[in-house]
Design a protein around this motif. Structure first.
Motif, PDB file in Angstrom:
ATOM      1  N   GLY A   1      -8.378 -10.253  -2.433  1.00 52.21           N
ATOM      2  CA  GLY A   1      -8.641  -8.957  -1.814  1.00 52.21           C
ATOM      3  C   GLY A   1      -8.253  -7.830  -2.740  1.00 52.21           C
ATOM      4  O   GLY A   1      -8.444  -7.894  -3.942  1.00 52.21           O
ATOM      5  N   GLY A   2      -7.693  -6.786  -2.173  1.00 50.48           N
ATOM      6  CA  GLY A   2      -7.321  -5.618  -2.968  1.00 50.48           C
ATOM      7  C   GLY A   2      -8.462  -4.623  -3.022  1.00 50.48           C
ATOM      8  O   GLY A   2      -9.552  -4.846  -2.493  1.00 50.48           O
TER       9      GLY A   2
ATOM     10  N   LEU B   1      -0.951  -5.053   1.201  1.00 57.09           N
ATOM     11  CA  LEU B   1       0.075  -4.608   2.146  1.00 57.09           C
ATOM     12  C   LEU B   1       0.115  -5.480   3.398  1.00 57.09           C
ATOM     13  O   LEU B   1       1.122  -5.523   4.102  1.00 57.09           O
ATOM     14  CB  LEU B   1      -0.151  -3.146   2.538  1.00 57.09           C
ATOM     15  N   GLU B   2      -0.984  -6.179   3.682  1.00 56.61           N
ATOM     16  CA  GLU B   2      -1.058  -7.051   4.852  1.00 56.61           C
ATOM     17  C   GLU B   2      -0.624  -8.478   4.555  1.00 56.61           C
ATOM     18  O   GLU B   2      -0.592  -9.317   5.451  1.00 56.61           O
ATOM     19  CB  GLU B   2      -2.485  -7.056   5.403  1.00 56.61           C
ATOM     20  N   MET B   3      -0.285  -8.778   3.300  1.00 57.71           N
ATOM     21  CA  MET B   3       0.112 -10.132   2.922  1.00 57.71           C
ATOM     22  C   MET B   3       1.549 -10.410   3.330  1.00 57.71           C
ATOM     23  O   MET B   3       2.408  -9.533   3.287  1.00 57.71           O
ATOM     24  CB  MET B   3      -0.017 -10.330   1.409  1.00 57.71           C
TER      25      MET B   3
ATOM     26  N   ASP C   1      -0.014  -3.553  -4.398  1.00 56.34           N
ATOM     27  CA  ASP C   1       1.196  -3.284  -3.626  1.00 56.34           C
ATOM     28  C   ASP C   1       2.135  -4.481  -3.505  1.00 56.34           C
ATOM     29  O   ASP C   1       3.346  -4.306  -3.473  1.00 56.34           O
ATOM     30  CB  ASP C   1       0.846  -2.759  -2.230  1.00 56.34           C
ATOM     31  N   ARG C   2       1.622  -5.689  -3.427  1.00 60.39           N
ATOM     32  CA  ARG C   2       2.457  -6.888  -3.272  1.00 60.39           C
ATOM     33  C   ARG C   2       2.273  -7.873  -4.423  1.00 60.39           C
ATOM     34  O   ARG C   2       2.658  -9.024  -4.324  1.00 60.39           O
ATOM     35  CB  ARG C   2       2.150  -7.570  -1.941  1.00 60.39           C
ATOM     36  N   LEU C   3       1.717  -7.396  -5.517  1.00 60.06           N
ATOM     37  CA  LEU C   3       1.458  -8.265  -6.668  1.00 60.06           C
ATOM     38  C   LEU C   3       2.739  -8.895  -7.200  1.00 60.06           C
ATOM     39  O   LEU C   3       2.770 -10.088  -7.522  1.00 60.06           O
ATOM     40  CB  LEU C   3       0.759  -7.481  -7.771  1.00 60.06           C
TER      41      LEU C   3
END
Length: 94
Positions: A7-8, A53-55, A84-86
């Motif tokens: 995603g992303g 951000l949803e992960m 954001d969560r990489l």
């Protein structure tokens, strides 16, 4: 080469009715189809299509496990991932 998509922003499309970018439909296949990569075979693994951000932790572990699996049978692995969560996903990859 394996390309794991999660995603992303690169996979977001514009929802005209809502006026927002959304991860409801991946456009990555269209982008890949326009490339001319002689001698390169890309195995696309559409793992999920989420804004990072949803992960959650389970998503990070799934991505890491998929990376390990794909690395065993391919010359390289590329992960398409939101920023954001990489780092959280990176921490799960050994």
């Amino acid at each position: 080469m394996a390309l794991i998509s999660t995603g992303g922003t690169i996979e977001k499309t514009y929802d005209e009715l809502a006026g927002v970018l959304d991860n409801s439909l991946s456009v990555l296949d269209v982008m890949l189809g326009s490339l001319q990569l002689e001698g390169v075979e890309i195995v696309r693994v559409p793992l999920m299509n989420k804004d990072s951000l949803e992960m959650g932790e389970a998503d990070h572990v799934l991505i890491a496990e998929t990376c390990a699996s794909m690395a065993a049978g391919h010359d390289g692995v590329v992960v398409v991932h939101g920023t954001d969560r990489l780092a959280s996903t990176g921490d799960c990859i050994h």
